[in-house]
Design a protein around this motif. Structure first.
Motif, PDB file in Angstrom:
ATOM      1  N   ASN A  62      16.595   6.054   0.583  1.00  0.00           N
ATOM      2  CA  ASN A  62      15.307   5.449   0.990  1.00  0.00           C
ATOM      3  C   ASN A  62      14.223   6.326   1.364  1.00  0.00           C
ATOM      4  O   ASN A  62      12.992   6.270   1.145  1.00  0.00           O
ATOM      5  CB  ASN A  62      15.468   4.610   2.586  1.00  0.00           C
ATOM      6  CG  ASN A  62      16.332   3.165   2.146  1.00  0.00           C
ATOM      7  OD1 ASN A  62      16.484   3.026   0.729  1.00  0.00           O
ATOM      8  ND2 ASN A  62      16.800   2.408   3.126  1.00  0.00           N
ATOM      9  N   ARG A  63      14.754   7.530   2.119  1.00  0.00           N
ATOM     10  CA  ARG A  63      13.618   8.382   2.296  1.00  0.00           C
ATOM     11  C   ARG A  63      13.102   9.054   0.918  1.00  0.00           C
ATOM     12  O   ARG A  63      11.679   9.323   0.824  1.00  0.00           O
ATOM     13  CB  ARG A  63      14.211   9.672   3.030  1.00  0.00           C
ATOM     14  CG  ARG A  63      14.133   9.450   4.435  1.00  0.00           C
ATOM     15  CD  ARG A  63      14.724  10.759   5.310  1.00  0.00           C
ATOM     16  NE  ARG A  63      15.924  11.074   5.017  1.00  0.00           N
ATOM     17  CZ  ARG A  63      16.185  12.311   4.491  1.00  0.00           C
ATOM     18  NH1 ARG A  63      15.368  13.232   4.261  1.00  0.00           N
ATOM     19  NH2 ARG A  63      17.605  12.589   4.239  1.00  0.00           N
ATOM     20  N   GLN A  80       6.609   7.668  -2.583  1.00  0.00           N
ATOM     21  CA  GLN A  80       5.346   6.649  -2.409  1.00  0.00           C
ATOM     22  C   GLN A  80       4.184   7.295  -1.549  1.00  0.00           C
ATOM     23  O   GLN A  80       3.294   6.613  -1.065  1.00  0.00           O
ATOM     24  CB  GLN A  80       5.742   5.446  -1.888  1.00  0.00           C
ATOM     25  CG  GLN A  80       6.759   4.682  -2.818  1.00  0.00           C
ATOM     26  CD  GLN A  80       6.974   3.452  -1.997  1.00  0.00           C
ATOM     27  OE1 GLN A  80       6.310   2.486  -1.281  1.00  0.00           O
ATOM     28  NE2 GLN A  80       8.630   3.170  -2.086  1.00  0.00           N
ATOM     29  N   GLY A  81       4.333   8.440  -0.968  1.00  0.00           N
ATOM     30  CA  GLY A  81       3.448   9.057   0.009  1.00  0.00           C
ATOM     31  C   GLY A  81       3.701   8.959   1.339  1.00  0.00           C
ATOM     32  O   GLY A  81       2.740   9.299   2.365  1.00  0.00           O
ATOM     33  N   ALA A  82       4.816   8.694   1.880  1.00  0.00           N
ATOM     34  CA  ALA A  82       5.211   8.434   3.217  1.00  0.00           C
ATOM     35  C   ALA A  82       5.534   9.964   3.781  1.00  0.00           C
ATOM     36  O   ALA A  82       5.742  10.836   3.307  1.00  0.00           O
ATOM     37  CB  ALA A  82       6.562   7.817   3.450  1.00  0.00           C
ATOM     38  N   GLN A  83       5.133  10.019   5.053  1.00  0.00           N
ATOM     39  CA  GLN A  83       5.139  11.193   5.939  1.00  0.00           C
ATOM     40  C   GLN A  83       6.313  10.867   6.969  1.00  0.00           C
ATOM     41  O   GLN A  83       6.392   9.893   7.610  1.00  0.00           O
ATOM     42  CB  GLN A  83       3.779  11.606   6.773  1.00  0.00           C
ATOM     43  CG  GLN A  83       2.790  11.572   5.651  1.00  0.00           C
ATOM     44  CD  GLN A  83       2.990  12.776   4.726  1.00  0.00           C
ATOM     45  OE1 GLN A  83       3.178  13.987   5.374  1.00  0.00           O
ATOM     46  NE2 GLN A  83       2.571  12.740   3.544  1.00  0.00           N
ATOM     47  N   GLU A  84       7.089  12.224   7.190  1.00  0.00           N
ATOM     48  CA  GLU A  84       8.047  12.052   8.213  1.00  0.00           C
ATOM     49  C   GLU A  84       7.418  12.525   9.460  1.00  0.00           C
ATOM     50  O   GLU A  84       6.471  13.668   9.626  1.00  0.00           O
ATOM     51  CB  GLU A  84       9.052  13.052   7.923  1.00  0.00           C
ATOM     52  CG  GLU A  84      10.270  13.098   8.917  1.00  0.00           C
ATOM     53  CD  GLU A  84      11.586  13.889   8.505  1.00  0.00           C
ATOM     54  OE1 GLU A  84      12.465  14.029   9.291  1.00  0.00           O
ATOM     55  OE2 GLU A  84      11.623  14.388   7.266  1.00  0.00           O
ATOM     56  N   HIS A  85       7.845  12.029  10.845  1.00  0.00           N
ATOM     57  CA  HIS A  85       7.493  12.443  12.151  1.00  0.00           C
ATOM     58  C   HIS A  85       8.631  12.583  12.888  1.00  0.00           C
ATOM     59  O   HIS A  85       9.678  12.302  12.752  1.00  0.00           O
ATOM     60  CB  HIS A  85       6.572  11.164  12.706  1.00  0.00           C
ATOM     61  CG  HIS A  85       5.264  10.865  11.846  1.00  0.00           C
ATOM     62  ND1 HIS A  85       3.968  11.330  12.122  1.00  0.00           N
ATOM     63  CD2 HIS A  85       5.108  10.033  10.738  1.00  0.00           C
ATOM     64  CE1 HIS A  85       3.159  11.054  11.248  1.00  0.00           C
ATOM     65  NE2 HIS A  85       3.901  10.082  10.409  1.00  0.00           N
ATOM     66  N   ARG A 139      15.425   8.522  10.233  1.00  0.00           N
ATOM     67  CA  ARG A 139      14.313   9.106  10.653  1.00  0.00           C
ATOM     68  C   ARG A 139      13.153   8.385  10.979  1.00  0.00           C
ATOM     69  O   ARG A 139      13.121   7.293  10.308  1.00  0.00           O
ATOM     70  CB  ARG A 139      14.096  10.315   9.825  1.00  0.00           C
ATOM     71  CG  ARG A 139      15.412  11.408   9.513  1.00  0.00           C
ATOM     72  CD  ARG A 139      14.921  12.349   8.290  1.00  0.00           C
ATOM     73  NE  ARG A 139      16.366  12.987   7.898  1.00  0.00           N
ATOM     74  CZ  ARG A 139      16.179  14.337   8.187  1.00  0.00           C
ATOM     75  NH1 ARG A 139      15.236  15.040   8.392  1.00  0.00           N
ATOM     76  NH2 ARG A 139      17.397  15.093   7.737  1.00  0.00           N
ATOM     77  N   ILE A 140      12.060   9.160  11.529  1.00  0.00           N
ATOM     78  CA  ILE A 140      10.971   8.288  11.594  1.00  0.00           C
ATOM     79  C   ILE A 140      10.118   8.746  10.227  1.00  0.00           C
ATOM     80  O   ILE A 140       9.363   9.663  10.271  1.00  0.00           O
ATOM     81  CB  ILE A 140       9.830   8.757  12.700  1.00  0.00           C
ATOM     82  CG1 ILE A 140      10.917   8.538  14.029  1.00  0.00           C
ATOM     83  CG2 ILE A 140       8.631   7.996  12.808  1.00  0.00           C
ATOM     84  CD1 ILE A 140      10.369   9.345  15.199  1.00  0.00           C
TER      85      ILE A 140
END
Length: 180
Positions: free
Chosen positions: A25-26, A32-37, A104-105
């Motif tokens: 999933n990550r 798709q351009g997601a960011q981890e926090h 994760r976030i």
């Protein structure tokens, strides 16, 4: 094979399968351009969960953490039922989030917040289920002190995790706008 070992095999397999789902999933979210926090505290969360599992494996195998003697590990059915109920909630969370579920976030900008499934009732249903599991499994093995210790450690970790997640999702701003 004893009941505690079977329980631990199932719990461990479930946790490992979640890491596979998380990885898949990550990768899709990042594409798709997601960011981890909240990356800084994630290793501590992993250490907490690995330590929790290691101690429970020690008990299941009759190691020194066990107080009733080697090889004598009772399994309390009521606490196993609680654990199973929490698994149901965790699966509901994963089904609701689908490809957005990770350990994760990871936030995909522009994606609407999830307000269906268990998220109709609370912003953090998975953390609630995990908190109960952290206590229920040791209690199923008769390890009340262990359940308390890891529940307190998990509560401290969740305070950090939830704060980071709320910041990443803009929930603090959302609440301020609703209040104003």
């Amino acid at each position: 094979m004893t009941a505690p070992i079977i329980v631990m095999l199932l719990v461990t397999a479930q946790r490992l399968s979640e890491l596979v789902i998380d990885w898949r999933n990550r990768a899709a979210l990042f594409a798709q351009g997601a960011q981890e926090h909240g990356r800084g505290h994630y290793p501590w969360m992993v250490l907490l969960h690995v330590g929790w599992l290691a101690g429970l494996w020690d008990a299941a195998l009759g190691g020194p953490l066990w107080t009733h003697g080697p090889g004598i590990v009772p399994v309390e059915p009521a606490w196993l039922a609680v654990l199973l109920a929490m698994q149901t909630i965790r699966l509901w969370v994963q089904a609701t989030l689908g490809r957005r579920w990770t350990t994760r976030i990871v936030v995909l900008d522009g994606a609407p917040p999830v307000r269906t499934g268990p998220y109709r009732f609370t912003n953090h249903p998975n953390y609630l289920a995990v908190a109960v599991e952290i206590a229920a499994l040791p209690l199923a093995f008769g390890m009340a002190g262990y359940a308390l210790l890891f529940s307190l450690l998990n509560a401290a970790m969740l305070a950090v995790q939830i704060r980071a997640e709320n910041r990443a999702l803009g929930r603090g701003q959302e609440a301020a706008l609703r209040a104003g």
